[in-house]
Design an enzyme around this catalytic site. Sequence first.
Site, PDB file in Angstrom:
ATOM      1  N   ASP A  14       1.036  -1.140   0.153  1.00 40.79           N
ATOM      2  CA  ASP A  14      -0.109   0.002   0.323  1.00 40.79           C
ATOM      3  C   ASP A  14       0.907   1.204  -0.077  1.00 40.79           C
ATOM      4  O   ASP A  14       0.342   2.414  -0.574  1.00 40.79           O
ATOM      5  CB  ASP A  14      -0.938  -0.082   1.166  1.00 40.79           C
ATOM      6  CG  ASP A  14      -2.322  -0.938   1.011  1.00 40.79           C
ATOM      7  OD1 ASP A  14      -2.254  -1.504  -0.034  1.00 40.79           O
ATOM      8  OD2 ASP A  14      -2.836  -1.011   1.947  1.00 40.79           O
TER       9      ASP A  14
ATOM     10  N   ASN B  65      -3.395   8.809   2.698  1.00 40.71           N
ATOM     11  CA  ASN B  65      -4.100   7.893   3.991  1.00 40.71           C
ATOM     12  C   ASN B  65      -4.286   8.968   5.086  1.00 40.71           C
ATOM     13  O   ASN B  65      -5.473   8.919   5.524  1.00 40.71           O
ATOM     14  CB  ASN B  65      -3.047   6.943   4.361  1.00 40.71           C
ATOM     15  CG  ASN B  65      -3.364   5.643   3.988  1.00 40.71           C
ATOM     16  OD1 ASN B  65      -4.481   5.306   2.956  1.00 40.71           O
ATOM     17  ND2 ASN B  65      -2.469   4.754   4.458  1.00 40.71           N
TER      18      ASN B  65
ATOM     19  N   ARG C 125      -5.136  16.704  24.559  1.00 39.59           N
ATOM     20  CA  ARG C 125      -3.850  16.398  25.074  1.00 39.59           C
ATOM     21  C   ARG C 125      -3.801  14.791  25.053  1.00 39.59           C
ATOM     22  O   ARG C 125      -4.432  14.035  25.385  1.00 39.59           O
ATOM     23  CB  ARG C 125      -3.706  16.629  26.409  1.00 39.59           C
ATOM     24  CG  ARG C 125      -3.343  18.112  26.821  1.00 39.59           C
ATOM     25  CD  ARG C 125      -3.233  18.277  28.341  1.00 39.59           C
ATOM     26  NE  ARG C 125      -2.206  17.910  28.822  1.00 39.59           N
ATOM     27  CZ  ARG C 125      -0.970  17.985  28.882  1.00 39.59           C
ATOM     28  NH1 ARG C 125      -0.516  18.951  28.400  1.00 39.59           N
ATOM     29  NH2 ARG C 125      -0.082  17.027  29.501  1.00 39.59           N
TER      30      ARG C 125
ATOM     31  N   ASP D 190      -1.042  11.620  22.884  1.00 41.81           N
ATOM     32  CA  ASP D 190       0.360  11.300  22.350  1.00 41.81           C
ATOM     33  C   ASP D 190       0.241  11.701  20.602  1.00 41.81           C
ATOM     34  O   ASP D 190       1.437  11.904  20.288  1.00 41.81           O
ATOM     35  CB  ASP D 190       0.504   9.829  22.385  1.00 41.81           C
ATOM     36  CG  ASP D 190       1.150   9.379  23.673  1.00 41.81           C
ATOM     37  OD1 ASP D 190       1.274  10.189  24.584  1.00 41.81           O
ATOM     38  OD2 ASP D 190       1.193   8.057  23.609  1.00 41.81           O
TER      39      ASP D 190
ATOM     40  N   ALA E 191      -6.098   2.053   7.874  1.00 47.34           N
ATOM     41  CA  ALA E 191      -4.439   2.126   8.335  1.00 47.34           C
ATOM     42  C   ALA E 191      -4.267   2.460   9.691  1.00 47.34           C
ATOM     43  O   ALA E 191      -4.895   1.772  10.701  1.00 47.34           O
ATOM     44  CB  ALA E 191      -3.980   3.191   7.167  1.00 47.34           C
TER      45      ALA E 191
ATOM     46  N   SER F 273      -5.285   4.740  11.382  1.00 42.42           N
ATOM     47  CA  SER F 273      -6.460   5.201  12.271  1.00 42.42           C
ATOM     48  C   SER F 273      -7.081   3.957  12.770  1.00 42.42           C
ATOM     49  O   SER F 273      -7.575   4.143  13.961  1.00 42.42           O
ATOM     50  CB  SER F 273      -7.363   6.013  11.147  1.00 42.42           C
ATOM     51  OG  SER F 273      -8.590   6.159  11.943  1.00 42.42           O
TER      52      SER F 273
END
EC number: 2.7.1.23
Length: 299
Positions: free
Chosen positions: A71, A145, A173, A175, A187, A189
């Site tokens: 991909d 993507n 807030r 990462d 992908a 997400s």
Amino acid sequence: MYFPIVALIGRYQDTGLDAPLTALAQMLTQAGRRVLVEAETARNAGVSGYPVADWDEIGRTATLAVVMGGDGTVLGAARHLAPYGVPLIGINHGRLGFITDIPLQDAHDALGRVLEGNYQAEDRMLLQGGVWRGEQQMYSASAVNDVVLNRAGRGGMIEVRVELDGAFMYTQRADGLIIATPTGSTAYSLSANGPILHPGMNAMVLVPVAPQTLSNRPIVIPDSGVLNMTLTAMGRVEIGASVHFDMQTWSDLQPGDRITVQRAPHIIRFVHPEGYSFFSTLRRKLHWNLMPQATDNLE
């Protein structure tokens, strides 16, 4: 004649790609098509005996681009060729392969059917955006993507203020934060518990990565809007923050920098053999435990 000029594109780092690409070029030539080989593919995969073309020439002359790899290879080709409107077909020589939906062993049969006109086309959106520091644009890129904003080092979280068309959405807030297209919803997400979006939807999804507040959930928004994300703080992050447009990275984000994301003006057209089904792809790739009925078309 369907697709008289076909460009071949392969994953540069892949070993053993010369034989299947050469066989595909021979098959296309025998079918009366003119074959172009993308320059880096020819150089690194060792495909010889065919005209070599750069991205601009492929965009201006090719009527179909056949991409062999994973991909990620298709993502790169799509970003190059979307402004030219060249349709793409993906042959899986990688791992999971949501976009490269044709298995390598079926490539000749599937491509032969496409060349006979037995295919279906599917248009998908891209994202475009950039990084702004005050009034100066520091970086710009497009993505098929997703656009991912995340901390670049160990420890701490980043803090991001998010607005859609000037309307305040939230301060996050976490990462990181993923902005995914329907194509990208299967992908990164998806691994962050984002929803799967049907590729026909005119939408984007915002997915927080390990948010501080557990009630911060993914949200689907229309693709007609403009997202503005301002990095307000980096906590105790040791190295800084980065933004990634697919595999393209800007790693020098500073507090106060603004990232803009919106739908790109052009689309990607994917070509599939007739009978392609998005849901069939999901069943195969995600191993959904369905109890099929006798009348179901599973492939």
